[in-house]
Design a protein around this motif. Structure first.
Motif, PDB file in Angstrom:
ATOM      1  N   GLN A   1       3.098   8.340  -1.454  1.00 42.15           N
ATOM      2  CA  GLN A   1       3.163   6.976  -1.982  1.00 42.15           C
ATOM      3  C   GLN A   1       3.927   6.993  -3.303  1.00 42.15           C
ATOM      4  O   GLN A   1       3.914   7.997  -4.014  1.00 42.15           O
ATOM      5  CB  GLN A   1       1.742   6.424  -2.212  1.00 42.15           C
ATOM      6  CG  GLN A   1       0.909   6.301  -0.942  1.00 42.15           C
ATOM      7  CD  GLN A   1       1.424   5.223   0.002  1.00 42.15           C
ATOM      8  OE1 GLN A   1       2.005   4.227  -0.431  1.00 42.15           O
ATOM      9  NE2 GLN A   1       1.235   5.418   1.306  1.00 42.15           N
TER      10      GLN A   1
ATOM     11  N   SER B   1       4.061  -6.889   5.768  1.00 40.46           N
ATOM     12  CA  SER B   1       2.734  -7.000   5.149  1.00 40.46           C
ATOM     13  C   SER B   1       1.699  -6.764   6.237  1.00 40.46           C
ATOM     14  O   SER B   1       1.705  -7.466   7.253  1.00 40.46           O
ATOM     15  CB  SER B   1       2.572  -8.398   4.541  1.00 40.46           C
ATOM     16  OG  SER B   1       1.217  -8.782   4.465  1.00 40.46           O
TER      17      SER B   1
ATOM     18  N   LEU C   1      -1.342  -2.976   3.162  1.00 38.98           N
ATOM     19  CA  LEU C   1      -0.057  -2.292   2.956  1.00 38.98           C
ATOM     20  C   LEU C   1       1.080  -3.300   2.913  1.00 38.98           C
ATOM     21  O   LEU C   1       1.216  -4.132   3.811  1.00 38.98           O
ATOM     22  CB  LEU C   1       0.211  -1.292   4.092  1.00 38.98           C
ATOM     23  CG  LEU C   1       1.579  -0.591   4.036  1.00 38.98           C
ATOM     24  CD1 LEU C   1       1.668   0.364   2.846  1.00 38.98           C
ATOM     25  CD2 LEU C   1       1.870   0.147   5.342  1.00 38.98           C
TER      26      LEU C   1
ATOM     27  N   THR D   1       5.182  -3.015   2.766  1.00 42.03           N
ATOM     28  CA  THR D   1       6.234  -2.016   2.831  1.00 42.03           C
ATOM     29  C   THR D   1       7.545  -2.660   3.266  1.00 42.03           C
ATOM     30  O   THR D   1       7.647  -3.894   3.359  1.00 42.03           O
ATOM     31  CB  THR D   1       5.820  -0.831   3.724  1.00 42.03           C
ATOM     32  OG1 THR D   1       6.756   0.218   3.567  1.00 42.03           O
ATOM     33  CG2 THR D   1       5.707  -1.224   5.187  1.00 42.03           C
TER      34      THR D   1
ATOM     35  N   SER E   1       4.000   2.598   0.640  1.00 42.96           N
ATOM     36  CA  SER E   1       4.123   1.242   0.097  1.00 42.96           C
ATOM     37  C   SER E   1       5.517   1.052  -0.488  1.00 42.96           C
ATOM     38  O   SER E   1       6.152   1.998  -0.973  1.00 42.96           O
ATOM     39  CB  SER E   1       3.076   1.054  -1.002  1.00 42.96           C
ATOM     40  OG  SER E   1       3.270  -0.182  -1.660  1.00 42.96           O
TER      41      SER E   1
ATOM     42  N   LYS F   1       3.241  -0.470  -5.595  1.00 41.89           N
ATOM     43  CA  LYS F   1       2.101  -0.516  -4.666  1.00 41.89           C
ATOM     44  C   LYS F   1       1.053  -1.383  -5.331  1.00 41.89           C
ATOM     45  O   LYS F   1       1.066  -1.568  -6.549  1.00 41.89           O
ATOM     46  CB  LYS F   1       1.575   0.880  -4.347  1.00 41.89           C
ATOM     47  CG  LYS F   1       1.236   1.705  -5.568  1.00 41.89           C
ATOM     48  CD  LYS F   1       0.860   3.148  -5.216  1.00 41.89           C
ATOM     49  CE  LYS F   1       0.722   3.965  -6.491  1.00 41.89           C
ATOM     50  NZ  LYS F   1       0.393   5.381  -6.235  1.00 41.89           N
TER      51      LYS F   1
END
Lengths: 238, 176
Positions: A15, A160, A170, A172, B7, B118
């Protein structure tokens, strides 16, 4: 595994950090204090559930009632699974993107590229009982932004997802295989592990194309799984 | 074993999803102790954040046909967000070696925005509620920073909590 067990911590490197030097907008928006790690309680282990009855799906972004959008029609299909490979069924996915010229139907987007009256740029789909989803759209264009001189965002579609708990929420972005802009993009490259970035790329799939109609891309999403893993111990150290 | 997808920022154009009715968690007919929950979001230089997507989730009152427990609001030109929802009750804490705990009434809140890679996770508690001293989450926070999570009532039924993403009055954010 109990359906109320806590979700696993992220795998190290998978992440982004909050403070990403190459992504200028993070400079004043990233926390400067260390985060406080909390045990997941009912508040984090449970989450909202959305049904198409109340939140109608819109699986074809490539047209509106008055006509079809300009651009390369695409079909995107994939599965949403957890970190144990189990399908995440009946979960809502929200999508939004620029039009084929690289402009959003948004008043804040003043990029000098045409708007398309037949393209709104947002969709909503639900996974089926096997975690599979599919929608039709047009391939979004690249567009300039002001992060640095001559900065361009690669083609991308925003995603989403919710999953089974608020901890699985999440946001992304899906990118496209072979995009030459990826290596210059600070957002794509905000990920410490190149493998994590590579997982954001949708692959072209000839089997998903529809002859005389649309190209096909496959994009699978993995949400946090429940339960402890060996990563948990490593995570405790920092 | 598969690894969770990374993310990416929600960016400045997430408003294509925007539906302002989502900020009213009573819109499906939920009744009870209705409150307004609002706050102003600022960055590390004190600038208003006018493009944030603010989401809340509460495990109390329990989800039902008339109450989703979830809300989404956009911060406006003054950096303000606002929700209409029901006042939560205490809920059980995370089970673990400390045994059974009880959490003071709270609502989970996340900030998603351009420049936020994120979700930023925090919570809103309510000034004057019982159980703050024993709350397992508040207890983890240095006393001087606990007030960054505690909303105060500006008039009956209206609760306010400012959120600073960075700086001297920085909100406490969680890793979950």
């Amino acid at each position: 595994m109990s359906d109320t067990a806590p979700f696993r911590p992220p795998v190290p490197g998978s992440q982004p950090e909050y403070d990403v030097k190459i992504y200028g907008s993070t400079a004043l928006r990233a926390p400067s204090q260390p985060l406080i790690r909390i045990a997941q309680s009912i508040t984090e282990r449970t989450g909202p559930h959305f049904s198409p009855a109340r939140y109608p799906s819109n699986i074809d972004i490539s047209k509106v009632a008055s006509g079809e959008a300009q651009g390369q029609r695409i079909i995107v299909e994939g599965h949403v699974r957890d970190e144990d490979g189990r399908p995440v069924p009946h979960t809502m996915i929200e999508l939004w993107q620029a039009n084929s010229c690289g402009r959003y139907h948004h008043e804040g987007d003043q990029h000098d590229a045409p708007l398309d009256q037949h393209f709104q740029g947002s969709g909503r789909v639900f996974t089926d009982e096997n975690g599979k989803y599919r929608y039709t759209s047009i391939k979004p264009g690249a567009y300039p932004w002001r992060n640095h001189h001559n900065a361009w965002r690669p083609n991308h579609i925003h995603y989403s997802l919710f999953g089974p708990g608020f901890a699985t929420r999440l946001i992304t972005q899906m990118y496209f295989e072979g995009d030459p802009l990826l290596k210059y993009d600070p957002i794509y490259n905000s990920l410490p592990d190149p493998a994590a970035a590579a997982r954001l790329i949708a692959g072209f799939d000839i089997n998903l194309t529809e002859p005389e109609w649309a190209l096909g891309y496959r994009f699978d999403v993995t949400l946090r799984g429940r339960g402890a893993t060996p990563f948990e111990d490593a995570h405790e150290e920092h | 074993m598969p690894i969770a997808t990374a993310s990416q920022t929600i960016g400045p154009y997430w408003h294509l999803l925007r539906d302002d009715t989502w900020s009213d968690l009573t819109r499906f007919g939920a009744t009870g102790d209705v409150i307004t929950l609002q706050g102003r979001i600022t960055d590390g230089a004190g600038n208003l954040i006018t493009d944030a997507c603010v989401e809340i989730w509460q495990s109390s009152p329990p989800v039902s046909d008339v109450f989703d427990g979830f809300g989404r609001a956009a911060s406006n030109a003054e950096g303000l967000f606002s929700f209409k929802t029901l006042r939560p009750e205490p809920v059980p804490g995370a089970s673990g070696p400390m045994g059974n705990t009880r959490q003071a009434p709270h609502i989970a809140l996340t900030i998603l925005a351009r420049g936020v890679t994120k979700a930023l996770w925090t919570r809103i508690y309510f000034q004057g509620d019982a159980g703050h001293d024993e709350d397992p989450v508040l207890s983890l926070i240095p006393p001087a920073r606990r007030n960054t999570l505690i909303a105060h009532q500006t008039k009956p039924g209206v609760w306010h909590l400012d959120i600073a993403l960075q700086g001297a009055s920085e909100t406490v954010f969680f890793e979950i």
